[in-house]
Write an enzyme that holds these catalytic residues in place. Structure first.
Site, PDB file in Angstrom:
ATOM      1  N   SER A   1       0.851  -1.215   0.000  1.00  0.00           N
ATOM      2  CA  SER A   1       0.000   0.000   0.000  1.00  0.00           C
ATOM      3  C   SER A   1       0.880   1.255   0.000  1.00  0.00           C
ATOM      4  CB  SER A   1      -0.902   0.011   1.243  1.00  0.00           C
ATOM      5  OG  SER A   1      -0.086   0.084   2.409  1.00  0.00           O
ATOM      6  N   ASN A   2       2.118   1.128   0.502  1.00  0.00           N
ATOM      7  CA  ASN A   2       2.982   2.309   0.544  1.00  0.00           C
ATOM      8  C   ASN A   2       4.412   1.911   0.208  1.00  0.00           C
ATOM      9  OD1 ASN A   2       3.679   4.964   0.910  1.00  0.00           O
ATOM     10  ND2 ASN A   2       3.996   4.764   3.115  1.00  0.00           N
TER      11      ASN A   2
ATOM     12  N   SER B   1       7.704   5.530  18.078  1.00  0.00           N
ATOM     13  CA  SER B   1       8.078   6.869  17.627  1.00  0.00           C
ATOM     14  C   SER B   1       8.217   7.825  18.799  1.00  0.00           C
ATOM     15  CB  SER B   1       6.989   7.387  16.667  1.00  0.00           C
ATOM     16  OG  SER B   1       7.165   8.758  16.405  1.00  0.00           O
TER      17      SER B   1
ATOM     18  N   TYR C   1      -2.489   8.823  14.840  1.00  0.00           N
ATOM     19  CA  TYR C   1      -1.265   8.069  14.510  1.00  0.00           C
ATOM     20  C   TYR C   1      -0.420   7.902  15.774  1.00  0.00           C
ATOM     21  CZ  TYR C   1       3.589   7.352  13.543  1.00  0.00           C
ATOM     22  OH  TYR C   1       4.869   6.882  13.615  1.00  0.00           O
TER      23      TYR C   1
ATOM     24  N   LYS D   1       0.707   4.435  18.345  1.00  0.00           N
ATOM     25  CA  LYS D   1       2.039   4.015  18.821  1.00  0.00           C
ATOM     26  C   LYS D   1       2.008   3.840  20.339  1.00  0.00           C
ATOM     27  CE  LYS D   1       4.043   3.747  14.903  1.00  0.00           C
ATOM     28  NZ  LYS D   1       4.360   2.389  14.380  1.00  0.00           N
TER      29      LYS D   1
ATOM     30  N   PRO E   1       0.144  23.258  12.722  1.00  0.00           N
ATOM     31  CA  PRO E   1      -0.475  22.824  13.993  1.00  0.00           C
ATOM     32  C   PRO E   1       0.078  21.462  14.432  1.00  0.00           C
ATOM     33  CG  PRO E   1      -2.174  23.538  12.439  1.00  0.00           C
ATOM     34  CD  PRO E   1      -0.869  23.510  11.678  1.00  0.00           C
TER      35      PRO E   1
HETATM   36  C1  WQD Z   1      10.291  18.229  10.778  1.00  0.00           C
HETATM   37  C2  WQD Z   1      10.371  19.739  10.905  1.00  0.00           C
HETATM   38  C3  WQD Z   1       8.273  20.856  10.528  1.00  0.00           C
HETATM   39  C4  WQD Z   1       7.910  19.831   6.299  1.00  0.00           C
HETATM   40  C5  WQD Z   1       7.013  13.317  11.783  1.00  0.00           C
HETATM   41  C6  WQD Z   1       6.047  12.498  12.582  1.00  0.00           C
HETATM   42  C7  WQD Z   1       6.808  11.495  13.399  1.00  0.00           C
HETATM   43  C8  WQD Z   1       7.685  10.676  12.489  1.00  0.00           C
HETATM   44  C9  WQD Z   1       8.650  11.583  11.722  1.00  0.00           C
HETATM   45  C10 WQD Z   1       6.562   8.692  11.786  1.00  0.00           C
HETATM   46  C11 WQD Z   1       9.160  20.333  11.636  1.00  0.00           C
HETATM   47  C12 WQD Z   1       9.300  21.242   9.463  1.00  0.00           C
HETATM   48  C13 WQD Z   1       8.380  19.931   7.603  1.00  0.00           C
HETATM   49  C14 WQD Z   1       7.830  20.999   5.491  1.00  0.00           C
HETATM   50  C15 WQD Z   1       8.703  22.295   7.317  1.00  0.00           C
HETATM   51  N1  WQD Z   1       6.900   9.945  11.557  1.00  0.00           N
HETATM   52  N2  WQD Z   1       8.766  21.137   8.081  1.00  0.00           N
HETATM   53  N3  WQD Z   1       8.227  22.194   6.046  1.00  0.00           N
HETATM   54  O1  WQD Z   1       6.860  16.325  12.259  1.00  0.00           O
HETATM   55  O2  WQD Z   1       9.141  16.030  13.372  1.00  0.00           O
HETATM   56  O3  WQD Z   1       7.835  14.030  12.663  1.00  0.00           O
HETATM   57  O4  WQD Z   1       7.833  12.502  10.973  1.00  0.00           O
HETATM   58  O5  WQD Z   1       6.868   7.970  12.677  1.00  0.00           O
HETATM   59  O6  WQD Z   1       5.879  10.649  14.043  1.00  0.00           O
HETATM   60  O7  WQD Z   1       5.369  13.358  13.465  1.00  0.00           O
HETATM   61  O8  WQD Z   1       8.872  15.477  10.944  1.00  0.00           O
HETATM   62  O9  WQD Z   1       9.793  16.044   8.739  1.00  0.00           O
HETATM   63  O10 WQD Z   1       7.316  16.440   9.168  1.00  0.00           O
HETATM   64  O11 WQD Z   1       8.995  17.922  10.242  1.00  0.00           O
HETATM   65  O12 WQD Z   1       9.051  23.377   7.787  1.00  0.00           O
HETATM   66  O13 WQD Z   1       7.411  20.983   4.291  1.00  0.00           O
HETATM   67  O14 WQD Z   1      10.347  20.309   9.590  1.00  0.00           O
HETATM   68  O15 WQD Z   1       7.529  21.994  10.929  1.00  0.00           O
HETATM   69  O16 WQD Z   1       9.615  21.423  12.407  1.00  0.00           O
HETATM   70  P1  WQD Z   1       8.133  15.579  12.367  1.00  0.00           P
HETATM   71  P2  WQD Z   1       8.712  16.444   9.682  1.00  0.00           P
END
Ligand code: WQD
Length: 338
Positions: free
Chosen positions: A34-35, A125, A150, A154, A297
């Site tokens: 699926s992914n 996570s 999500y 976990k 958010p």
């Molecule tokens: C990292 C930083 C964003 C995208 C998530 C899940 C976590 C795990 C890892 C599964 C943040 C900033 C991001 C963009 C941005 N996943 N950002 N512009 O949110 O720390 O963790 O992924 O297990 O459970 O929550 O990772 O890479 O989305 O964001 O500025 O287009 O980059 O605000 O500060 P995150 P992320």
């Protein structure tokens, strides 16, 4: 020794399959595609010379899970990656997440309860900590109310495993709480293949760098940090994969304290969004087009791991620097787009 890797054609799963094969384990992969794409099997074989056994099974089909364990009665350990993992999607479709991430875990554990002994490594996570009160985050930091279904799956997953292990001494389980996995295998035979618009920072950066995306939106630069952007612990996927093998070996050799342990997997170093952008520009020579926009958010301000427990008990430490990890992500992006 045969090890089942669920979600083994996915990003972290495929890199872990490579490290398991490198250590001489026989690997059987379950994936419902699926992914992930079936071509990842070829990438794994290109690296290790060994093609893992692959069974296309959806773990939501309980009978299929039971049939699998009848057919592969010699599976001694399971590394369980298969799950839905998009935070935003989980808010929109909670039941999809509770079914796909929880029901499947129950079916797997029901099969392991029937076995003489088994190891179960669970993909968890750092999201379970929310915004930790103390940094770096250690394993005894309080688990906070999840910010998304999500993240809740976990937390619930860890509780289910803990409850099962309490009454099932023959299951040795370790939950691994990842911080932010990034990068690709140095061979660039396997790497991250996000579907659609990447939710995560690093694939969005590399897709912007290669011209697939016009501009990176930086979600907020008014946080109380040195440069105003959020801080995370970016760990190279191969370091993460190696930690899974070490955790599996610990549980197989019956060395884990009690029969349920938790480890944080990170580098112990925090990097801001702007520092990651600067790293990309340094290693690629490409000027990144980005714009600062509103905060996203649910984002925590800072999250980086206290790695003492994994370093001392697992004897494992992340070795790849941020620049090396970003370079591998960039090399991979260039390869799959050309
Ligand atoms: C990292 C930083 C964003 C995208 C998530 C899940 C976590 C795990 C890892 C599964 C943040 C900033 C991001 C963009 C941005 N996943 N950002 N512009 O949110 O720390 O963790 O992924 O297990 O459970 O929550 O990772 O890479 O989305 O964001 O500025 O287009 O980059 O605000 O500060 P995150 P992320």
């Amino acid at each position: 020794m045969k090890i089942l890797v669920t979600g083994g054609l996915g990003y972290i799963g495929s890199h872990t399959v490579v490290e398991l094969q490198n250590q001489g384990f026989e690997v059987v992969i379950i994936d419902n595609l699926s992914n992930a794409s079936i071509e990842v099997l070829d990438g794994i074989e290109a690296i290790t010379g060994k093609k893992p056994i692959f069974e296309k099974i959806d773990l939501r089909e309980k009978q299929k899970v039971q049939d699998f364990f009848k057919k592969h009665g010699d599976v001694e350990g399971v590394i369980h990656f298969a799950a839905s993992k998009a935070v935003g999607e989980s808010v929109e479709k909670p039941l999809l997440y509770y079914e796909n991430n929880i029901a499947t875990l129950v079916y797997l554990l029901q099969e392991l309860q029937k076995k003489e002994s088994s190891s179960f490594i669970f993909s968890s996570s750092c999201t379970v900590y929310g915004q930790a009160d103390q940094l770096p985050v250690s394993e005894d930091a309080p688990v906070k109310p999840a910010e998304s279904p999500y993240g809740n799956t976990k937390q619930i997953g860890e509780e289910i495993i803990s409850d099962v292990c309490r009454v099932t001494p023959q299951i040795k389980s370790i939950a691994l709480r990842y911080f932010n996995p990034i990068g690709a295998h140095p061979s660039i035979e396997i790497g991250e293949l996000p579907k659609g618009v990447p939710q995560n920072l690093v694939p969005f950066i590399t897709q912007t760098g290669i011209g697939l995306r016009k501009q990176l939106a930086v979600f907020g630069a008014d946080y109380p940090t040195a440069d105003g952007t959020c801080i995370r612990d970016y760990i190279h996927v191969v370091d993460l994969a190696k930690a899974h093998v070490v955790a599996l070996q610990r549980s197989l050799n019956d060395r884990n304290e009690g029969n349920f342990e938790v480890f944080n997997l990170g580098t112990g170093k925090g990097s801001s969004v702007l520092e990651v952008i600067q790293s990309f520009e340094r290693v690629s020579g490409v000027k990144l087009n980005y714009e600062v926009v509103e905060r996203r958010p649910g984002d925590v301000i800072r999250a980086y791991a206290d790695t003492k427990k994994a370093n001392e008990i697992l004897g494992w430490k992340a070795e790849t620097t941020l620049d090396e990890a970003i370079k591998s992500a960039w090399d991979w992006e260039q390869k799959i787009r050309n």
